[in-house]
Design a protein around this motif. Structure first.
Motif, PDB file in Angstrom:
ATOM      1  N   LEU A 103      24.738  63.265  19.651  1.00  0.00           N
ATOM      2  CA  LEU A 103      23.635  63.803  20.435  1.00  0.00           C
ATOM      3  C   LEU A 103      24.153  64.285  21.781  1.00  0.00           C
ATOM      4  CD1 LEU A 103      20.618  64.344  20.832  1.00  0.00           C
ATOM      5  CD2 LEU A 103      20.400  61.995  21.657  1.00  0.00           C
ATOM      6  N   GLY A 104      24.944  63.448  22.444  1.00  0.00           N
ATOM      7  CA  GLY A 104      25.484  63.837  23.736  1.00  0.00           C
ATOM      8  C   GLY A 104      25.560  62.648  24.671  1.00  0.00           C
ATOM      9  N   GLY A 105      25.614  62.953  25.944  1.00  0.00           N
ATOM     10  CA  GLY A 105      25.703  61.939  26.980  1.00  0.00           C
ATOM     11  C   GLY A 105      24.367  61.720  27.666  1.00  0.00           C
ATOM     12  N   ILE A 106      24.436  61.204  28.880  1.00  0.00           N
ATOM     13  CA  ILE A 106      23.236  60.838  29.630  1.00  0.00           C
ATOM     14  C   ILE A 106      22.318  62.043  29.856  1.00  0.00           C
ATOM     15  CG2 ILE A 106      24.430  61.063  31.854  1.00  0.00           C
ATOM     16  CD1 ILE A 106      21.736  58.453  31.182  1.00  0.00           C
ATOM     17  N   GLU A 107      22.903  63.205  30.176  1.00  0.00           N
ATOM     18  CA  GLU A 107      22.079  64.373  30.463  1.00  0.00           C
ATOM     19  C   GLU A 107      21.279  64.813  29.237  1.00  0.00           C
ATOM     20  OE1 GLU A 107      25.437  64.411  30.895  1.00  0.00           O
ATOM     21  OE2 GLU A 107      25.620  64.235  33.063  1.00  0.00           O
ATOM     22  N   THR A 108      21.928  64.830  28.098  1.00  0.00           N
ATOM     23  CA  THR A 108      21.267  65.255  26.872  1.00  0.00           C
ATOM     24  C   THR A 108      20.195  64.259  26.448  1.00  0.00           C
ATOM     25  OG1 THR A 108      23.309  66.317  26.172  1.00  0.00           O
ATOM     26  CG2 THR A 108      21.631  65.962  24.482  1.00  0.00           C
ATOM     27  N   VAL A 109      20.524  62.978  26.523  1.00  0.00           N
ATOM     28  CA  VAL A 109      19.555  61.949  26.124  1.00  0.00           C
ATOM     29  C   VAL A 109      18.330  61.998  27.028  1.00  0.00           C
ATOM     30  CG1 VAL A 109      19.165  59.464  25.900  1.00  0.00           C
ATOM     31  CG2 VAL A 109      21.315  60.465  25.104  1.00  0.00           C
ATOM     32  N   MET A 110      18.543  62.108  28.333  1.00  0.00           N
ATOM     33  CA  MET A 110      17.407  62.155  29.261  1.00  0.00           C
ATOM     34  C   MET A 110      16.591  63.438  29.076  1.00  0.00           C
ATOM     35  SD  MET A 110      17.430  59.299  30.572  1.00  0.00           S
ATOM     36  CE  MET A 110      16.425  59.178  32.011  1.00  0.00           C
ATOM     37  N   ALA A 111      17.272  64.557  28.833  1.00  0.00           N
ATOM     38  CA  ALA A 111      16.547  65.811  28.596  1.00  0.00           C
ATOM     39  C   ALA A 111      15.688  65.704  27.333  1.00  0.00           C
ATOM     40  CB  ALA A 111      17.536  66.969  28.472  1.00  0.00           C
ATOM     41  N   CYS A 112      16.231  65.114  26.286  1.00  0.00           N
ATOM     42  CA  CYS A 112      15.463  64.916  25.047  1.00  0.00           C
ATOM     43  C   CYS A 112      14.278  63.995  25.285  1.00  0.00           C
ATOM     44  CB  CYS A 112      16.353  64.362  23.939  1.00  0.00           C
ATOM     45  SG  CYS A 112      17.532  65.549  23.286  1.00  0.00           S
ATOM     46  N   HIS A 113      14.479  62.979  26.089  1.00  0.00           N
ATOM     47  CA  HIS A 113      13.392  62.043  26.399  1.00  0.00           C
ATOM     48  C   HIS A 113      12.282  62.762  27.174  1.00  0.00           C
ATOM     49  CE1 HIS A 113      11.289  58.375  27.280  1.00  0.00           C
ATOM     50  NE2 HIS A 113      11.521  58.486  28.579  1.00  0.00           N
ATOM     51  N   ILE A 114      12.674  63.531  28.159  1.00  0.00           N
ATOM     52  CA  ILE A 114      11.697  64.218  29.006  1.00  0.00           C
ATOM     53  C   ILE A 114      10.933  65.290  28.223  1.00  0.00           C
ATOM     54  CG2 ILE A 114      11.471  65.789  30.986  1.00  0.00           C
ATOM     55  CD1 ILE A 114      13.767  64.102  32.283  1.00  0.00           C
TER      56      ILE A 114
END
Length: 130
Positions: A103-114
């Motif tokens: 999926l990716g790192g922190i940026e990708t996970v947070m973007a998906c969450h948002i």
């Protein structure tokens, strides 16, 4: 049984890894494909802590591999560095795999969450039941 559609950008490519990391690649691939969610972290990394807490808060029980406490940690880190290197400015940890795909790192996970796509991804991978 769930079939995950893979795209070329979301999958670790063996040819990009090189011979020196082939066994490590297989270990990471085995972990990622055998668990709904896998997070590769460092024990003192604050961004790794954020990702873990987000997933725990959503009700996910991820498989966590702390690279600084794993015998193959340096080699896995090198592999993740190559994987993250395809995205400018990316850090190798936390590295989150969902449903066998990177999926990716922190940026990708947070973007998906948002943007609301994280929970459906987790449901599709079997990490969430509700």
């Amino acid at each position: 049984m769930q079939v995950v559609k893979e795209s070329p950008s979301s999958r670790i490519r063996m040819e990009a890894v090189g011979e020196g990391l082939a066994a490590i690649y297989e270990r990471v691939r085995f972990l990622a494909s055998g668990n709904a969610v896998v997070i590769f972290t460092l024990s003192g990394c604050c961004m790794c802590h954020v990702v873990k807490q987000l997933l725990f808060g959503l009700g996910v029980g991820p498989t966590i591999v702390e690279l600084d406490r794993d015998a193959d940690g340096r080699q896995i880190y090198a592999l993740l560095l190559k994987l993250a290197g395809s995205v400018p400015g990316s850090q190798p940890v936390p590295a989150v795999f969902v449903g066998g795909k990177f999926l990716g790192g922190i940026e990708t996970v947070m973007a998906c969450h948002i943007n609301g796509t994280l929970v459906p991804l987790l449901k599709d991978a079997g990490a969430l039941w509700l």
